[in-house]
Write a protein that holds these residues in place. Sequence first.
Motif, PDB file in Angstrom:
ATOM      1  N   CYS A  45       0.818  -1.218   0.000  1.00  0.00           N
ATOM      2  CA  CYS A  45       0.000   0.000   0.000  1.00  0.00           C
ATOM      3  C   CYS A  45       0.848   1.265   0.000  1.00  0.00           C
ATOM      4  N   CYS A  46       2.162   1.104  -0.122  1.00  0.00           N
ATOM      5  CA  CYS A  46       3.035   2.279  -0.244  1.00  0.00           C
ATOM      6  C   CYS A  46       3.130   2.705  -1.708  1.00  0.00           C
ATOM      7  N   SER A  47       3.258   4.011  -1.929  1.00  0.00           N
ATOM      8  CA  SER A  47       3.493   4.556  -3.263  1.00  0.00           C
ATOM      9  C   SER A  47       4.682   5.500  -3.144  1.00  0.00           C
ATOM     10  N   LEU A  48       5.876   5.004  -3.496  1.00  0.00           N
ATOM     11  CA  LEU A  48       7.091   5.735  -3.179  1.00  0.00           C
ATOM     12  C   LEU A  48       7.823   6.296  -4.389  1.00  0.00           C
ATOM     13  N   GLY A  49       7.199   6.266  -5.568  1.00  0.00           N
ATOM     14  CA  GLY A  49       7.794   6.903  -6.738  1.00  0.00           C
ATOM     15  C   GLY A  49       9.231   6.481  -6.940  1.00  0.00           C
ATOM     16  N   ALA A 108       5.523   8.924  -1.155  1.00  0.00           N
ATOM     17  CA  ALA A 108       6.601   9.881  -1.408  1.00  0.00           C
ATOM     18  C   ALA A 108       6.897   9.874  -2.894  1.00  0.00           C
ATOM     19  N   ALA A 109       7.391  10.998  -3.396  1.00  0.00           N
ATOM     20  CA  ALA A 109       7.715  11.085  -4.820  1.00  0.00           C
ATOM     21  C   ALA A 109       9.181  10.769  -5.075  1.00  0.00           C
ATOM     22  N   SER A 110      10.038  11.180  -4.152  1.00  0.00           N
ATOM     23  CA  SER A 110      11.469  10.984  -4.366  1.00  0.00           C
ATOM     24  C   SER A 110      12.186  10.932  -3.021  1.00  0.00           C
ATOM     25  N   GLY A 111      13.506  10.642  -3.069  1.00  0.00           N
ATOM     26  CA  GLY A 111      14.303  10.628  -1.857  1.00  0.00           C
ATOM     27  C   GLY A 111      14.913   9.274  -1.580  1.00  0.00           C
ATOM     28  N   SER A 112      15.228   9.031  -0.301  1.00  0.00           N
ATOM     29  CA  SER A 112      15.838   7.763   0.099  1.00  0.00           C
ATOM     30  C   SER A 112      15.504   7.465   1.558  1.00  0.00           C
ATOM     31  N   VAL A 113      15.382   6.182   1.858  1.00  0.00           N
ATOM     32  CA  VAL A 113      15.107   5.729   3.224  1.00  0.00           C
ATOM     33  C   VAL A 113      16.113   4.650   3.570  1.00  0.00           C
ATOM     34  N   THR A 114      16.884   4.866   4.630  1.00  0.00           N
ATOM     35  CA  THR A 114      17.869   3.883   5.058  1.00  0.00           C
ATOM     36  C   THR A 114      17.716   3.608   6.552  1.00  0.00           C
ATOM     37  N   ALA A 115      17.713   2.334   6.899  1.00  0.00           N
ATOM     38  CA  ALA A 115      17.666   1.889   8.301  1.00  0.00           C
ATOM     39  C   ALA A 115      16.608   2.638   9.105  1.00  0.00           C
ATOM     40  N   SER A 116      15.418   2.815   8.536  1.00  0.00           N
ATOM     41  CA  SER A 116      14.358   3.594   9.183  1.00  0.00           C
ATOM     42  C   SER A 116      13.067   2.793   9.252  1.00  0.00           C
ATOM     43  N   ALA A 117      12.183   3.226  10.141  1.00  0.00           N
ATOM     44  CA  ALA A 117      10.844   2.642  10.267  1.00  0.00           C
ATOM     45  C   ALA A 117       9.837   3.753  10.054  1.00  0.00           C
ATOM     46  N   ILE A 118       9.029   3.645   8.990  1.00  0.00           N
ATOM     47  CA  ILE A 118       8.071   4.697   8.685  1.00  0.00           C
ATOM     48  C   ILE A 118       6.689   4.094   8.467  1.00  0.00           C
ATOM     49  N   ALA A 119       5.682   4.807   8.905  1.00  0.00           N
ATOM     50  CA  ALA A 119       4.289   4.358   8.744  1.00  0.00           C
ATOM     51  C   ALA A 119       3.390   5.580   8.662  1.00  0.00           C
ATOM     52  N   GLY A 120       2.508   5.611   7.687  1.00  0.00           N
ATOM     53  CA  GLY A 120       1.573   6.728   7.552  1.00  0.00           C
ATOM     54  C   GLY A 120       2.244   8.030   7.202  1.00  0.00           C
ATOM     55  N   VAL A 121       3.270   7.994   6.339  1.00  0.00           N
ATOM     56  CA  VAL A 121       4.009   9.199   5.945  1.00  0.00           C
ATOM     57  C   VAL A 121       3.551   9.639   4.559  1.00  0.00           C
ATOM     58  N   CYS A 122       3.343  10.922   4.384  1.00  0.00           N
ATOM     59  CA  CYS A 122       2.984  11.473   3.076  1.00  0.00           C
ATOM     60  C   CYS A 122       3.843  12.708   2.817  1.00  0.00           C
ATOM     61  N   THR A 123       4.620  12.665   1.733  1.00  0.00           N
ATOM     62  CA  THR A 123       5.523  13.768   1.455  1.00  0.00           C
ATOM     63  C   THR A 123       5.921  13.749  -0.008  1.00  0.00           C
ATOM     64  N   ASP A 168      -3.616  15.942   0.346  1.00  0.00           N
ATOM     65  CA  ASP A 168      -4.244  16.273  -0.936  1.00  0.00           C
ATOM     66  C   ASP A 168      -3.524  17.451  -1.598  1.00  0.00           C
ATOM     67  N   ALA A 169      -3.070  18.392  -0.767  1.00  0.00           N
ATOM     68  CA  ALA A 169      -2.345  19.547  -1.307  1.00  0.00           C
ATOM     69  C   ALA A 169      -0.987  19.130  -1.871  1.00  0.00           C
ATOM     70  N   ILE A 170      -0.395  18.116  -1.255  1.00  0.00           N
ATOM     71  CA  ILE A 170       0.885  17.612  -1.756  1.00  0.00           C
ATOM     72  C   ILE A 170       0.686  16.818  -3.044  1.00  0.00           C
ATOM     73  N   GLY A 171      -0.465  16.138  -3.112  1.00  0.00           N
ATOM     74  CA  GLY A 171      -0.758  15.397  -4.323  1.00  0.00           C
ATOM     75  C   GLY A 171      -0.867  13.898  -4.120  1.00  0.00           C
ATOM     76  N   GLY A 172      -0.971  13.471  -2.876  1.00  0.00           N
ATOM     77  CA  GLY A 172      -1.118  12.042  -2.650  1.00  0.00           C
ATOM     78  C   GLY A 172      -1.629  11.772  -1.255  1.00  0.00           C
ATOM     79  N   PHE A 173      -2.487  10.793  -1.143  1.00  0.00           N
ATOM     80  CA  PHE A 173      -3.014  10.437   0.173  1.00  0.00           C
ATOM     81  C   PHE A 173      -3.188   8.939   0.276  1.00  0.00           C
ATOM     82  N   LYS A 174      -2.657   8.387   1.355  1.00  0.00           N
ATOM     83  CA  LYS A 174      -2.838   6.952   1.623  1.00  0.00           C
ATOM     84  C   LYS A 174      -3.576   6.804   2.938  1.00  0.00           C
TER      85      LYS A 174
END
Length: 489
Positions: free
Chosen positions: A337-341, A356-371, A483-489
């Motif tokens: 259910c993630c959409s990470l571009g 998320a549209a772009s970027g990187s995630v290393t050694a992290s725990a994320i849930a319910g993030v929209c950016t 919604d203003a950012i352009g994505g909602f999960k």
Amino acid sequence: RAKGPVIPAASSVVAVDEDWDGGAGNFLGTLYAWRKACLKHKELTGNDLAAELQAGASVALFHTAGKGTRLAPLPGAENNNKPGVKLPAPGCPSILECVIRQTGAFASSRKGRLSVYWGDQVFVPSVAVEYSSDYHADILCALGPMPSAEDWAARSLEKYGLIASRDDSSVAMMLEKVTHAKATEQLAALTGVDRVGTSLGSFSLSAAFLGALDAGFAPELDAKKGKMDSDPHVWMPMTLGEEDYTKLMLEKGLFDDAGAKAHHARVAGIVGAFGPTTGGLKGMFGSVNVGPEFSWFDYGLLALYSKNGLLLTEDSDDARLARCFFSIPDGARVSSCCSLGSCQVDGVSVAFGSTAASGSVTASAIAGVCTGELTAAGAVLVNVCAKKILAAKGSVAYNVVDHSEEGITLGENEVRVGVFTLDKDRPYFEMRSNVAEIDGGKVFKDRVCGNAMSFSEVYDLNHGVDVTACGAAAKAAFKKAADAIGGFK
């Protein structure tokens, strides 16, 4: 929401508060909560909860009281709903939901018993959980050979209660937070003890013994006066002689000499008047072994919330057990259910319900993030919405909705949480802290990290608010920002 996924659909849920000046302690608090739950269950359903227990129902009581000072500022973000703090796992489950789901494994072994658990700790036994309830009181513990003095110090066992158990699983002695030398001295006189271990504190009581304790401590319960905890006020006087108990209580400063002897005699009187073989049981006090290699995930401190969130990214037996408990497959740590571009997620990070549209995630725990742009390295992010997120090692962001163009930047160990209110003049504000430098329990009444209020003032501000309505406001604000950012999960 909880019925079905967390508890059986046919279960009854009763919530009561502890209106006891100064706090009752976890023992008197258990008896008082049981009394109030029986009354409320009768009011809600017309059924007699005590009679249901005696007839074989399995009843669990979860202690969730307290301000959550050591976890601050996260409980403030849940409007003082400390056990409602959510974890970086699939579905963002609350701590309490996880505790209920895990401890439910003991229900089938505890028919006709009241089980008592703490609402901020999840543990995964390393042995089978099914057992025979042969004692009127039993306590969860991690049993094994007596540790050496070096191992005792390395495992900080002086911070925990100690159980000494015989081969028939009866408890020979209970000691609360003692040194290795003191434990060795106390255990030297015992015979038949083949295992010792730390107590998890959680216990269960037969319906008959629960009734006897309720009657024995009726003066305090009726007056709502006094404060008693299970270890020093019940298990220790049940397992120690008067002289040893008095000596230990004097060292701890809980009683004077006369008071310790009187309390010991009182507990001995309650137990002596009770038939140990009532209901066909073996005796009064038994141990329930969760195994010396069990995993224990404590979320009661801010530092442990961060540590155990990041545990999901690690390679260890505890980490694998944690991922198994949260149903996180090693081959699919990023949920479908993630959409990470074009955002790149490494092989150890875990991510759920995030966009998320772009970027990187290393050694992290994320849930319910929209950016739009996400860069997280060794961070824990739960329910966070911003145009950009830059989170350094050890940082925590929780329940944050940011509308700025520059987004959120978190330094190492920096903590940032959002608090939603029903106040039209201040519908949302943020609190900050630091995982490595700030102990909320020590600075609860201080204004730290440039916060306009102390954690205590936030607690007072949240007192009595409609938690559900605040949660709805948070959800609406998150959706609007997403919604203003352009994505909602």
